[in-house]
Design a protein around this motif. Structure first.
Motif, mmCIF file in Angstrom:
data_model
loop_
_atom_site.group_PDB
_atom_site.id
_atom_site.type_symbol
_atom_site.label_atom_id
_atom_site.label_comp_id
_atom_site.label_asym_id
_atom_site.label_seq_id
_atom_site.Cartn_x
_atom_site.Cartn_y
_atom_site.Cartn_z
ATOM 1 N N LEU A 58 0.831 -1.206 0.000
ATOM 2 C CA LEU A 58 0.000 0.000 0.000
ATOM 3 C C LEU A 58 0.865 1.256 0.000
ATOM 4 N N ALA A 59 1.956 1.238 0.757
ATOM 5 C CA ALA A 59 2.834 2.404 0.822
ATOM 6 C C ALA A 59 3.577 2.634 -0.484
ATOM 7 N N SER A 60 3.763 1.577 -1.279
ATOM 8 C CA SER A 60 4.448 1.743 -2.564
ATOM 9 C C SER A 60 3.633 2.567 -3.565
ATOM 10 N N MET A 61 2.367 2.800 -3.275
ATOM 11 C CA MET A 61 1.534 3.642 -4.138
ATOM 12 C C MET A 61 1.741 5.125 -3.872
ATOM 13 N N ARG A 62 2.685 5.454 -3.034
ATOM 14 C CA ARG A 62 2.966 6.842 -2.660
ATOM 15 C C ARG A 62 3.389 7.658 -3.871
ATOM 16 N N ASP A 63 2.807 8.844 -3.985
ATOM 17 C CA ASP A 63 3.189 9.776 -5.051
ATOM 18 C C ASP A 63 4.492 10.477 -4.678
ATOM 19 N N GLY A 64 5.262 10.853 -5.680
ATOM 20 C CA GLY A 64 6.558 11.469 -5.434
ATOM 21 C C GLY A 64 6.484 12.807 -4.733
ATOM 22 N N ARG A 65 5.333 13.455 -4.753
ATOM 23 C CA ARG A 65 5.201 14.767 -4.115
ATOM 24 C C ARG A 65 4.907 14.665 -2.627
ATOM 25 N N ILE A 66 4.644 13.462 -2.123
ATOM 26 C CA ILE A 66 4.370 13.277 -0.702
ATOM 27 C C ILE A 66 5.667 13.434 0.081
ATOM 28 N N LYS A 67 5.648 14.255 1.118
ATOM 29 C CA LYS A 67 6.854 14.492 1.919
ATOM 30 C C LYS A 67 7.190 13.299 2.813
ATOM 31 N N ALA A 68 6.203 12.631 3.324
ATOM 32 C CA ALA A 68 6.445 11.484 4.203
ATOM 33 C C ALA A 68 7.083 10.345 3.424
ATOM 34 N N GLY A 69 8.021 9.646 4.054
ATOM 35 C CA GLY A 69 8.692 8.530 3.413
ATOM 36 C C GLY A 69 7.808 7.295 3.310
ATOM 37 N N GLN A 70 8.251 6.340 2.490
ATOM 38 C CA GLN A 70 7.452 5.128 2.289
ATOM 39 C C GLN A 70 7.372 4.310 3.558
ATOM 40 N N ASP A 71 8.455 4.271 4.352
ATOM 41 C CA ASP A 71 8.428 3.520 5.614
ATOM 42 C C ASP A 71 7.421 4.116 6.597
ATOM 43 N N THR A 72 7.358 5.450 6.651
ATOM 44 C CA THR A 72 6.413 6.112 7.561
ATOM 45 C C THR A 72 4.975 5.810 7.157
ATOM 46 N N ILE A 73 4.716 5.837 5.856
ATOM 47 C CA ILE A 73 3.360 5.534 5.385
ATOM 48 C C ILE A 73 3.010 4.083 5.684
ATOM 49 N N ALA A 74 3.973 3.184 5.537
ATOM 50 C CA ALA A 74 3.717 1.769 5.821
ATOM 51 C C ALA A 74 3.387 1.555 7.296
ATOM 52 N N ARG A 75 4.087 2.289 8.175
ATOM 53 C CA ARG A 75 3.796 2.149 9.616
ATOM 54 C C ARG A 75 2.385 2.625 9.939
ATOM 55 N N SER A 76 1.899 3.639 9.210
ATOM 56 C CA SER A 76 0.564 4.163 9.493
ATOM 57 C C SER A 76 -0.543 3.247 8.987
ATOM 58 N N LEU A 77 -0.209 2.220 8.191
ATOM 59 C CA LEU A 77 -1.213 1.360 7.575
ATOM 60 C C LEU A 77 -1.357 0.022 8.280
ATOM 61 N N HIS A 78 -0.864 -0.073 9.498
ATOM 62 C CA HIS A 78 -1.102 -1.262 10.312
ATOM 63 C C HIS A 78 -2.384 -1.046 11.111
ATOM 64 N N GLY A 79 -3.399 -1.872 10.869
ATOM 65 C CA GLY A 79 -4.671 -1.711 11.561
ATOM 66 C C GLY A 79 -5.327 -3.028 11.864
ATOM 67 N N ASN A 80 -6.544 -2.973 12.395
ATOM 68 C CA ASN A 80 -7.244 -4.198 12.792
ATOM 69 C C ASN A 80 -8.158 -4.728 11.683
ATOM 70 N N TRP A 81 -8.493 -3.895 10.667
ATOM 71 C CA TRP A 81 -9.274 -4.308 9.509
ATOM 72 C C TRP A 81 -10.586 -4.992 9.896
ATOM 73 N N ARG A 82 -11.315 -4.386 10.822
ATOM 74 C CA ARG A 82 -12.606 -4.949 11.228
ATOM 75 C C ARG A 82 -13.600 -4.844 10.084
ATOM 76 N N LEU A 83 -14.481 -5.831 9.969
ATOM 77 C CA LEU A 83 -15.378 -5.949 8.837
ATOM 78 C C LEU A 83 -16.351 -4.776 8.762
ATOM 79 N N GLU A 84 -16.913 -4.360 9.908
ATOM 80 C CA GLU A 84 -17.926 -3.300 9.864
ATOM 81 C C GLU A 84 -17.329 -1.964 9.426
ATOM 82 N N HIS A 85 -16.068 -1.719 9.812
ATOM 83 C CA HIS A 85 -15.429 -0.459 9.418
ATOM 84 C C HIS A 85 -15.032 -0.489 7.948
#
Length: 444
Positions: A195-222
């Motif tokens: 998911l983080a590899s889809m980062r656009d080049g204009r995003i200031k945050a690094g790919q590792d930072t975006i990857a850390r933000s994408l760890h979640g519980n993925w509950r079905l209702e949400h």
């Protein structure tokens, strides 16, 4: 010696007028009792009943009709009477308040007729019918944009409930990177690195930072809520595009005040339109208004579109810029009693044109011209909301001058403001010196 009768009678201004009390189910119409044996008539709100109402007024040779602005129920009748050639006055309900204890539909229409007979009512400003059509489309587009903003808030809520901190590492989840990631999540992708590899080049945050933000519980209702909100966001995007198309068609139907479109004077950007669409809209507005309102700093195409749809190119209804600013609700209130100015503000006025000007004025803080310098000076000596209102008042006066005189905006520059400021300071010091019996002389 007989006493002279000092009683003064009101002058009859409109002898052939009628007053209408507007309702959702029925309208009550009052006319001069000398014109008809039954001066008060009741009509239902069906289309054929409105036609009979207009025919009845025409049979009595009524020329002027006054009605209260009650919700949206007055619009069909107003448009019908206006199309039939009546001079229709849409009046504010504050001007037709009844005497305490005398309140009914019959008395209301008679009271409106009586006030209108003596010229005590003023009609509200309503632009031409073609401008009203454009205004409805622009307001509809604004409603869809507001709905889309609420959809983004619900998308953010679903992400927060899954502990997906994407909004904390990118500025806008509705941008290119955010929507790519959200659509991939809906499609079933759960790997943070992919998911983080889809980062656009204009995003200031690094790919590792975006990857850390994408760890979640993925509950079905949400996930289900996120899927529906993204689908709703796409639907509203199509609705906004449809409004833009209808607005373009409405602008083409308006009479042109200028043959050759003026080129854009600054970069025009929008989150919902491409650069080419912005340029076409800019040229259409210039053709309809006859002047380029976007030449004024802090006023973009969207603000100019709101102004064009709310007031139109014809401001002859307003005798001066003071009347225009008062209608916008930007002029200082006049509250005087006993020769002294009273505190407090005037009546609350909701005006979309004024709201657009206030939004433009709030962006003047970083502007490097005359308006920006004036706004920063106001911020230094008054409250922020008062400074924004004063700057919006300044913009309104400029717009009135441009539309009424057909003159283009001329940037004076920050040097002109500094020169005026120095002159004001010198005059203030000169007054103080003269009070003390002294004089000031400018150094050579």
């Amino acid at each position: 010696m007989a006493r002279k009768n000092s009683q003064q009678r009101f002058e009859v201004v409109h002898s052939d007028c009628a007053g209408i009390d507007i309702g959702s189910r029925e309208h009550w119409v009052g006319v001069n009792p000398a014109q008809h044996a039954h001066p008060v008539q009741r009509f239902e709100t069906f289309t054929d009943d409105l036609g009979r109402l207009a025919d009845w007024l025409a049979s009595l040779e009524i020329k002027v009709v006054a009605m209260e602005a009650t919700g949206v129920y007055w619009i069909p009748l107003f448009e019908l009477l206006d199309a039939r050639g009546f001079d229709v006055y849409l009046v504010n309900s504050r001007a037709t308040r009844q005497i305490t204890g005398r309140k009914s539909d019959v008395l209301d229409c008679q009271w409106i007729w009586q006030l209108m007979t003596h010229g005590l009512l003023r009609g509200a400003f309503r632009p031409a019918d073609a401008i009203c059509s454009l205004r409805s489309l622009v307001r509809q587009r604004a409603n869809r944009i507001r709905d889309q903003a609420q959809t983004l808030n619900r998308m953010q809520k679903a992400l927060s409930q899954m502990n997906i901190q994407l909004a904390n590492v990118i500025s806008d989840i509705s941008g290119v990177t955010g929507m790519k990631i959200l659509r991939a999540i809906i499609a079933g992708e759960r790997c943070p690195e992919k998911l983080a590899s889809m980062r656009d080049g204009r995003i200031k945050a690094g790919q590792d930072t975006i990857a850390r933000s994408l760890h979640g519980n993925w509950r079905l209702e949400h996930l289900h809520a996120l899927t529906q909100e993204v689908a709703l966001y796409d639907f509203l995007e199509q609705q906004i595009a449809g409004c833009d198309k209808a607005i373009g068609q409405a602008l083409e139907l308006l009479p042109a005040l200028e043959a050759a479109p003026q080129p854009a004077t600054k970069v025009l950007r929008s989150s919902h339109r491409s650069t080419a669409e912005q340029a076409m809209l800019h040229q259409a507005l210039y053709r309809v208004l006859g002047v380029d309102l976007t030449a004024i700093p802090t006023i973009g195409v969207d603000t100019a579109l709101v102004l064009a749809s709310e007031i139109g190119p014809d401001l002859s209804r307003f005798p001066s810029s003071q009347h225009f600013c008062s209608w916008l609700g930007l002029a200082p209130p006049t509250r005087i009693s006993g020769g002294r100015q009273l505190g407090g503000g005037g009546p609350k006025i909701i005006n979309r044109a004024a709201q657009a000007l206030k939004q433009a004025a709030s962006n003047a803080r970083n502007e490097k011209g005359f308006i920006g310098a004036s706004h920063r000076a106001r911020l230094s000596r008054m409250d922020t909301s008062c400074a924004i209102k004063a700057t919006a008042h300044q913009l309104a006066r400029m717009i009135y001058a441009m539309l009424t005189k057909g003159q283009a905006y001329v940037e004076q520059g920050i040097e002109a403001y500094e020169s005026r400021s120095q002159e004001r300071q010198f005059r203030a010091l000169l007054r103080k010196a003269r009070k003390m019996g002294m004089d000031l002389v400018k150094a050579a």
